[in-house]
Scaffold this active site. Sequence first.
Site, PDB file in Angstrom:
ATOM      1  N   ARG A   1       0.821  -1.215   0.000  1.00  9.15           N
ATOM      2  CA  ARG A   1       0.000   0.000   0.000  1.00  9.15           C
ATOM      3  C   ARG A   1       0.851   1.259   0.000  1.00  9.15           C
ATOM      4  O   ARG A   1       0.485   2.270   0.590  1.00  9.15           O
ATOM      5  CB  ARG A   1      -0.960   0.028   1.203  1.00  9.15           C
ATOM      6  CG  ARG A   1      -2.061  -1.003   1.142  1.00  9.15           C
ATOM      7  CD  ARG A   1      -3.251  -0.585   2.025  1.00  9.15           C
ATOM      8  NE  ARG A   1      -4.081  -1.730   2.342  1.00  9.15           N
ATOM      9  CZ  ARG A   1      -4.314  -2.186   3.561  1.00  9.15           C
ATOM     10  NH1 ARG A   1      -3.760  -1.596   4.606  1.00  9.15           N
ATOM     11  NH2 ARG A   1      -5.094  -3.227   3.756  1.00  9.15           N
TER      12      ARG A   1
ATOM     13  N   ARG B   1      -3.588   6.289   0.912  1.00 11.04           N
ATOM     14  CA  ARG B   1      -4.204   7.515   1.434  1.00 11.04           C
ATOM     15  C   ARG B   1      -3.327   8.285   2.407  1.00 11.04           C
ATOM     16  O   ARG B   1      -3.649   9.423   2.757  1.00 11.04           O
ATOM     17  CB  ARG B   1      -5.537   7.166   2.108  1.00 11.04           C
ATOM     18  CG  ARG B   1      -6.642   6.812   1.112  1.00 11.04           C
ATOM     19  CD  ARG B   1      -7.922   6.408   1.831  1.00 11.04           C
ATOM     20  NE  ARG B   1      -7.787   5.098   2.460  1.00 11.04           N
ATOM     21  CZ  ARG B   1      -8.648   4.606   3.340  1.00 11.04           C
ATOM     22  NH1 ARG B   1      -9.690   5.326   3.730  1.00 11.04           N
ATOM     23  NH2 ARG B   1      -8.470   3.393   3.849  1.00 11.04           N
TER      24      ARG B   1
ATOM     25  N   ARG C   1      -7.381  11.271  -5.923  1.00 15.28           N
ATOM     26  CA  ARG C   1      -8.565  10.422  -5.778  1.00 15.28           C
ATOM     27  C   ARG C   1      -9.822  11.206  -5.428  1.00 15.28           C
ATOM     28  O   ARG C   1     -10.932  10.655  -5.447  1.00 15.28           O
ATOM     29  CB  ARG C   1      -8.329   9.374  -4.683  1.00 15.28           C
ATOM     30  CG  ARG C   1      -7.504   8.168  -5.050  1.00 15.28           C
ATOM     31  CD  ARG C   1      -8.293   7.052  -5.714  1.00 15.28           C
ATOM     32  NE  ARG C   1      -9.737   7.122  -5.554  1.00 15.28           N
ATOM     33  CZ  ARG C   1     -10.412   6.624  -4.522  1.00 15.28           C
ATOM     34  NH1 ARG C   1      -9.789   6.007  -3.534  1.00 15.28           N
ATOM     35  NH2 ARG C   1     -11.724   6.723  -4.459  1.00 15.28           N
TER      36      ARG C   1
ATOM     37  N   ASP D   1      -6.754  -3.313  -7.328  1.00 15.67           N
ATOM     38  CA  ASP D   1      -7.411  -3.926  -6.178  1.00 15.67           C
ATOM     39  C   ASP D   1      -7.643  -5.401  -6.471  1.00 15.67           C
ATOM     40  O   ASP D   1      -7.902  -5.772  -7.614  1.00 15.67           O
ATOM     41  CB  ASP D   1      -8.744  -3.231  -5.888  1.00 15.67           C
ATOM     42  CG  ASP D   1      -9.300  -3.619  -4.532  1.00 15.67           C
ATOM     43  OD1 ASP D   1     -10.092  -4.586  -4.470  1.00 15.67           O
ATOM     44  OD2 ASP D   1      -8.948  -2.989  -3.521  1.00 15.67           O
TER      45      ASP D   1
ATOM     46  N   TYR E   1     -14.367 -12.972   0.378  1.00 15.31           N
ATOM     47  CA  TYR E   1     -15.033 -11.692   0.093  1.00 15.31           C
ATOM     48  C   TYR E   1     -16.343 -11.916  -0.657  1.00 15.31           C
ATOM     49  O   TYR E   1     -17.359 -11.265  -0.391  1.00 15.31           O
ATOM     50  CB  TYR E   1     -14.130 -10.789  -0.745  1.00 15.31           C
ATOM     51  CG  TYR E   1     -13.180  -9.937   0.048  1.00 15.31           C
ATOM     52  CD1 TYR E   1     -13.649  -8.918   0.879  1.00 15.31           C
ATOM     53  CD2 TYR E   1     -11.801 -10.116  -0.046  1.00 15.31           C
ATOM     54  CE1 TYR E   1     -12.773  -8.111   1.594  1.00 15.31           C
ATOM     55  CE2 TYR E   1     -10.919  -9.319   0.663  1.00 15.31           C
ATOM     56  CZ  TYR E   1     -11.409  -8.319   1.482  1.00 15.31           C
ATOM     57  OH  TYR E   1     -10.542  -7.522   2.190  1.00 15.31           O
TER      58      TYR E   1
END
Length: 478
Positions: free
Chosen positions: A147, A151, A160, A196, A274
């Site tokens: 990552r 963010r 973004r 992703d 998921y």
Amino acid sequence: MVLAAPLVSWGPILTAGRAPAPPQQRHCRGRLGHVVVTMGCTAQIGAVDMGGRAAPESLQAGATAGHDNLISWAPGLGIASPCGGPPSPKQEKALDHDGEHLSLVDTSPFVWSPARNPKGFPKLKNDMFLRAARGEETEHTPVWCMRQAGRYLPEFRETRAAQDFFATCQSPKLCCELTLQPLRRFPLDAAIIFSDILVVPQALGMEVVMVPGKGPTFTEPLKEVEDLLKLRQKVDVTAELGYVFQAITLTRHSLEGRVPLIGFSGAPWTLMSYMIEGGGSTTMAKAKSWLYRHPEASHRLLRLLADVVTDYLVGQVAAGAQALQLFESHAGHLGPEQFQDFALPYIRDIAQGVKSKLKEEALPLVPMIIFAKDAHYALRDLAHAGYEVVGLDWTIRPQEARAQIGKDVTLQGNLDPCALYAPKEKIGELVKKMLEGFGTQRYIANLGHGLYPDMSPEHVGAFVEAVHAHSRHINKHS
């Protein structure tokens, strides 16, 4: 020539002599939207104008109706070809050279797809990561962060802003920009493409949305065995995930050889969990109940996922990825027996399948990394699963991991991500201790999981710099 619609003869588009032909515009509508291509060039120099923006000769990138679709010129061939590669045999067959002009004469449909194994990438300048992955000697320990495009970077948040997450994933231009951002700040030794793991369930036909404050959410998760019939049983990864391949090719060129580019995918069990849970879960109880109640159906789903992931990873290498990481992020929710039955066989099959297909297609045999979080009980098995690198979370001591895995596999990890909340001096001390535990060879420094959104970029920089400084010092005095 990147359109799904039939094309009629365009007439002369390229002069084979010295003087350039007058530019000719052609407007065609295909499944990707409205495309304007302006061509006017000699036989050796191409110029493609998409959406009013000219691109470099080596890589033509442009916009089509809001999509960032990659177009490249094949020098000397006079044909626009996706992703920097040469035209397909079908495209070549559609060209007629009358001595003065190259003309499109075939009116059969062209199906858009990225070229396999695009050529002309810049020469790699820093191969430290690849050398460590292969077990070769390195002057310093290479480092990157899971990552690292995230963010915690203000520029990431700005890029973004007001963008839907999965729309961002489907924009090669934005994925390229986000991938490059941490490289502009830190002397990292590898880049990992921004994407992703849940693009794979999307390719199977499931809808996944990013809900603010909740995370990725499946609008219709799998509830009953019969729901498996709703999934695509045959997935054309080029058609469904070509935007990832485009992003990889664009990013590979944009890196200009600075560092290698890593591609990735989620592993079958993690993706399955998921798809059944419908999002994140602390227990994975719904997904695990399938393993006990519906073992045969679970294996059918896992096999389908393994096959798609294999093709997806091969496609990433064909697009320009120089290493691959498989994320089994939910391994820790399985016990040793369940992991042996429902995770490990597919992890092995993916490694074997990817390597076999890379050989068949004469593609580079890139190093592969397996990261199975919290799977301490399976380290010996993972060491023999066909991967050059085994990634580790922060809950195992380096010496213990090395004892289980042996000396023939490179290790990656495993600083506790929360260590980056510490003062910079303490980060340096923790990095030094980690390096002393792993050793500086056959080792890639990383965190034991991804960076968190509230982390300080300066502390990430301190981590990277400490790895380089301390590993050089250890190498010099060993």
